[in-house]
Scaffold this motif. Structure first.
Motif, PDB file in Angstrom:
ATOM      1  N   GLU A 177       0.746  -1.088   0.051  1.00 26.46           N
ATOM      2  CA  GLU A 177      -0.049  -0.077   0.030  1.00 26.46           C
ATOM      3  C   GLU A 177       0.864   1.328  -0.110  1.00 26.46           C
ATOM      4  O   GLU A 177       0.706   2.271  -0.789  1.00 26.46           O
ATOM      5  N   LEU A 178       2.051   1.255   0.778  1.00 30.53           N
ATOM      6  CA  LEU A 178       2.657   2.310   0.729  1.00 30.53           C
ATOM      7  C   LEU A 178       3.576   2.601  -0.534  1.00 30.53           C
ATOM      8  O   LEU A 178       3.592   3.698  -0.899  1.00 30.53           O
ATOM      9  N   GLU A 179       3.827   1.512  -1.234  1.00 29.78           N
ATOM     10  CA  GLU A 179       4.456   1.689  -2.354  1.00 29.78           C
ATOM     11  C   GLU A 179       3.479   2.233  -3.625  1.00 29.78           C
ATOM     12  O   GLU A 179       3.726   3.288  -4.489  1.00 29.78           O
ATOM     13  N   ASN A 204      20.283   9.992   5.633  1.00 27.20           N
ATOM     14  CA  ASN A 204      19.269   8.916   5.606  1.00 27.20           C
ATOM     15  C   ASN A 204      19.303   8.125   4.317  1.00 27.20           C
ATOM     16  O   ASN A 204      18.420   7.143   4.245  1.00 27.20           O
ATOM     17  N   LEU A 205      20.072   8.535   3.364  1.00 28.56           N
ATOM     18  CA  LEU A 205      19.716   7.812   1.968  1.00 28.56           C
ATOM     19  C   LEU A 205      19.810   6.182   2.256  1.00 28.56           C
ATOM     20  O   LEU A 205      19.186   5.723   1.363  1.00 28.56           O
ATOM     21  N   GLN A 206      20.865   5.945   2.720  1.00 27.84           N
ATOM     22  CA  GLN A 206      21.140   4.563   2.659  1.00 27.84           C
ATOM     23  C   GLN A 206      19.977   3.476   3.499  1.00 27.84           C
ATOM     24  O   GLN A 206      20.032   2.379   3.122  1.00 27.84           O
ATOM     25  N   LYS A 207      19.276   4.176   4.366  1.00 23.63           N
ATOM     26  CA  LYS A 207      17.982   3.463   5.025  1.00 23.63           C
ATOM     27  C   LYS A 207      16.733   3.407   4.056  1.00 23.63           C
ATOM     28  O   LYS A 207      16.144   2.524   4.297  1.00 23.63           O
ATOM     29  N   MET A 208      16.699   4.005   2.858  1.00 21.32           N
ATOM     30  CA  MET A 208      15.771   3.896   1.916  1.00 21.32           C
ATOM     31  C   MET A 208      15.869   2.940   0.802  1.00 21.32           C
ATOM     32  O   MET A 208      16.753   3.103   0.168  1.00 21.32           O
ATOM     33  N   SER A 209      15.040   2.142   0.892  1.00 22.61           N
ATOM     34  CA  SER A 209      15.134   0.950  -0.053  1.00 22.61           C
ATOM     35  C   SER A 209      14.327   0.916  -1.195  1.00 22.61           C
ATOM     36  O   SER A 209      14.316   0.076  -2.112  1.00 22.61           O
ATOM     37  N   SER A 210      13.218   1.781  -1.025  1.00 16.76           N
ATOM     38  CA  SER A 210      12.063   1.765  -2.121  1.00 16.76           C
ATOM     39  C   SER A 210      12.596   2.374  -3.294  1.00 16.76           C
ATOM     40  O   SER A 210      13.021   3.459  -3.387  1.00 16.76           O
ATOM     41  N   ILE A 211      12.136   1.733  -4.271  1.00 14.92           N
ATOM     42  CA  ILE A 211      12.673   2.100  -5.884  1.00 14.92           C
ATOM     43  C   ILE A 211      11.786   3.381  -5.843  1.00 14.92           C
ATOM     44  O   ILE A 211      12.655   4.361  -6.687  1.00 14.92           O
ATOM     45  N   THR A 212      10.725   3.489  -5.718  1.00 15.32           N
ATOM     46  CA  THR A 212       9.972   4.542  -5.842  1.00 15.32           C
ATOM     47  C   THR A 212      10.587   5.914  -5.019  1.00 15.32           C
ATOM     48  O   THR A 212      10.507   7.028  -5.691  1.00 15.32           O
ATOM     49  N   LEU A 213      10.836   5.493  -3.803  1.00 11.06           N
ATOM     50  CA  LEU A 213      11.286   6.713  -3.171  1.00 11.06           C
ATOM     51  C   LEU A 213      12.538   7.314  -4.086  1.00 11.06           C
ATOM     52  O   LEU A 213      12.933   8.467  -3.991  1.00 11.06           O
ATOM     53  N   LYS A 214      13.618   6.306  -4.162  1.00  8.79           N
ATOM     54  CA  LYS A 214      14.687   6.801  -4.904  1.00  8.79           C
ATOM     55  C   LYS A 214      14.434   7.402  -6.258  1.00  8.79           C
ATOM     56  O   LYS A 214      15.386   8.200  -6.598  1.00  8.79           O
ATOM     57  N   GLU A 215      13.503   7.051  -6.807  1.00  8.01           N
ATOM     58  CA  GLU A 215      13.077   7.921  -8.237  1.00  8.01           C
ATOM     59  C   GLU A 215      12.731   9.390  -7.770  1.00  8.01           C
ATOM     60  O   GLU A 215      13.033  10.243  -8.574  1.00  8.01           O
ATOM     61  N   ARG A 274       3.404   6.065  -2.682  1.00  7.95           N
ATOM     62  CA  ARG A 274       4.489   6.742  -3.191  1.00  7.95           C
ATOM     63  C   ARG A 274       4.607   6.835  -4.774  1.00  7.95           C
ATOM     64  O   ARG A 274       4.834   7.996  -5.323  1.00  7.95           O
ATOM     65  N   GLY A 275       4.060   5.780  -5.565  1.00 11.33           N
ATOM     66  CA  GLY A 275       4.035   5.822  -7.002  1.00 11.33           C
ATOM     67  C   GLY A 275       2.996   6.828  -7.397  1.00 11.33           C
ATOM     68  O   GLY A 275       3.275   7.605  -8.266  1.00 11.33           O
ATOM     69  N   ASN A 276       1.671   6.846  -6.510  1.00  5.96           N
ATOM     70  CA  ASN A 276       0.756   7.649  -7.172  1.00  5.96           C
ATOM     71  C   ASN A 276       1.005   9.298  -6.869  1.00  5.96           C
ATOM     72  O   ASN A 276       0.704  10.085  -7.448  1.00  5.96           O
ATOM     73  N   TYR A 277       1.947   9.293  -5.795  1.00  5.83           N
ATOM     74  CA  TYR A 277       2.564  10.667  -5.550  1.00  5.83           C
ATOM     75  C   TYR A 277       3.341  11.124  -6.683  1.00  5.83           C
ATOM     76  O   TYR A 277       3.308  12.430  -6.924  1.00  5.83           O
ATOM     77  N   LEU A 278       4.144  10.368  -7.120  1.00  3.69           N
ATOM     78  CA  LEU A 278       4.862  10.713  -8.341  1.00  3.69           C
ATOM     79  C   LEU A 278       3.828  11.141  -9.646  1.00  3.69           C
ATOM     80  O   LEU A 278       4.641  12.080 -10.606  1.00  3.69           O
ATOM     81  N   LEU A 279       2.798  10.468  -9.697  1.00  3.30           N
ATOM     82  CA  LEU A 279       2.092  10.855 -10.821  1.00  3.30           C
ATOM     83  C   LEU A 279       1.004  11.819 -10.678  1.00  3.30           C
ATOM     84  O   LEU A 279       0.419  12.316 -11.772  1.00  3.30           O
ATOM     85  N   ALA A 280       0.626  12.136  -9.588  1.00  4.10           N
ATOM     86  CA  ALA A 280      -0.555  13.031  -9.274  1.00  4.10           C
ATOM     87  C   ALA A 280      -0.298  14.535  -9.750  1.00  4.10           C
ATOM     88  O   ALA A 280      -1.159  15.313 -10.115  1.00  4.10           O
ATOM     89  N   PHE A 281       1.064  15.042  -9.906  1.00  2.00           N
ATOM     90  CA  PHE A 281       1.241  16.305 -10.622  1.00  2.00           C
ATOM     91  C   PHE A 281       0.571  16.544 -11.921  1.00  2.00           C
ATOM     92  O   PHE A 281       0.185  17.623 -12.329  1.00  2.00           O
ATOM     93  N   HIS A 282       0.589  15.270 -12.527  1.00  2.00           N
ATOM     94  CA  HIS A 282      -0.120  15.446 -14.078  1.00  2.00           C
ATOM     95  C   HIS A 282      -1.415  14.709 -14.078  1.00  2.00           C
ATOM     96  O   HIS A 282      -1.849  14.651 -15.340  1.00  2.00           O
ATOM     97  N   ASN A 283      -1.837  14.117 -13.197  1.00  2.00           N
ATOM     98  CA  ASN A 283      -2.967  13.278 -12.998  1.00  2.00           C
ATOM     99  C   ASN A 283      -4.131  13.655 -12.076  1.00  2.00           C
ATOM    100  O   ASN A 283      -4.011  13.474 -10.984  1.00  2.00           O
ATOM    101  N   LYS A 284      -4.802  14.673 -12.480  1.00  3.57           N
ATOM    102  CA  LYS A 284      -5.914  15.313 -11.553  1.00  3.57           C
ATOM    103  C   LYS A 284      -6.781  14.240 -11.016  1.00  3.57           C
ATOM    104  O   LYS A 284      -7.066  14.468  -9.543  1.00  3.57           O
ATOM    105  N   LYS A 285      -7.279  13.438 -11.639  1.00  2.45           N
ATOM    106  CA  LYS A 285      -8.112  12.253 -11.129  1.00  2.45           C
ATOM    107  C   LYS A 285      -7.507  11.566  -9.901  1.00  2.45           C
ATOM    108  O   LYS A 285      -7.947  11.328  -8.761  1.00  2.45           O
TER     109      LYS A 285
END
Length: 148
Positions: free
Chosen positions: A21-23, A130-141, A26-37
């Motif tokens: 769910e968190l992923e 804290n970069l080394q603690k972040m393992s999510s690919i989406t966060l890294k993007e 995160r993924g939707n957060y990256l898309l929301a800028f261009h996706n109003k719905k």
């Protein structure tokens, strides 16, 4: 047998704010800028969140939503509501690098007139530490788009 027990005991932890769910958030957060719905749907889904990370994402989506609004007064109110949620999340969990990343992303994209750029250096410092603690690919993007 140990694997089965591990899955049985870990499965409840995957409910609610589970990794998948968190992923998705995160993924939707990256898309929301261009996706109003999508942005609107995420605001509805996260409405009333009390968990600091979910609250920060709720605020982030609201700040993004302001971009999709035409009316200047509504735009300003929506942005400020999002900002308030983000700031509350930071107060609840000040050492959470992901919450700081959300605030950094909003502040780095906010127009100067919004007056919301005052924490960028401190957030950038905490995120980099804290970069080394972040393992999510989406966060890294997201990091790749924001922090040089």
């Amino acid at each position: 047998m140990k694997l089965v027990l591990l899955l049985v005991f870990c499965a409840p932890a995957m409910n609610g704010m589970g990794f998948l769910e968190l992923e998705k958030i995160r993924g939707n957060y990256l898309l929301a800028f261009h996706n109003k719905k999508l942005c609107r749907d995420m605001i509805v889904e996260l409405n009333g969140s009390s968990d600091p990370l979910r609250l920060a994402y709720s605020g982030g989506f609201r700040a993004i939503w302001a971009r999709h609004i035409f009316n200047p007064i509504s735009k300003f109110e929506t942005f400020n509501n999002g900002k308030a949620e983000i700031e509350k999340a930071v107060l609840l969990d000040p050492e959470n690098a992901e919450i700081r990343l959300i605030r950094f992303s909003v502040q780095s994209n906010a127009p100067r007139i919004a007056g919301y750029k005052n924490n960028m250096e401190e957030d950038k410092k905490l995120i980099k530490a804290n970069l080394q603690k972040m393992s999510s690919i989406t966060l890294k993007e997201l990091l790749g788009k924001l922090i040089n």
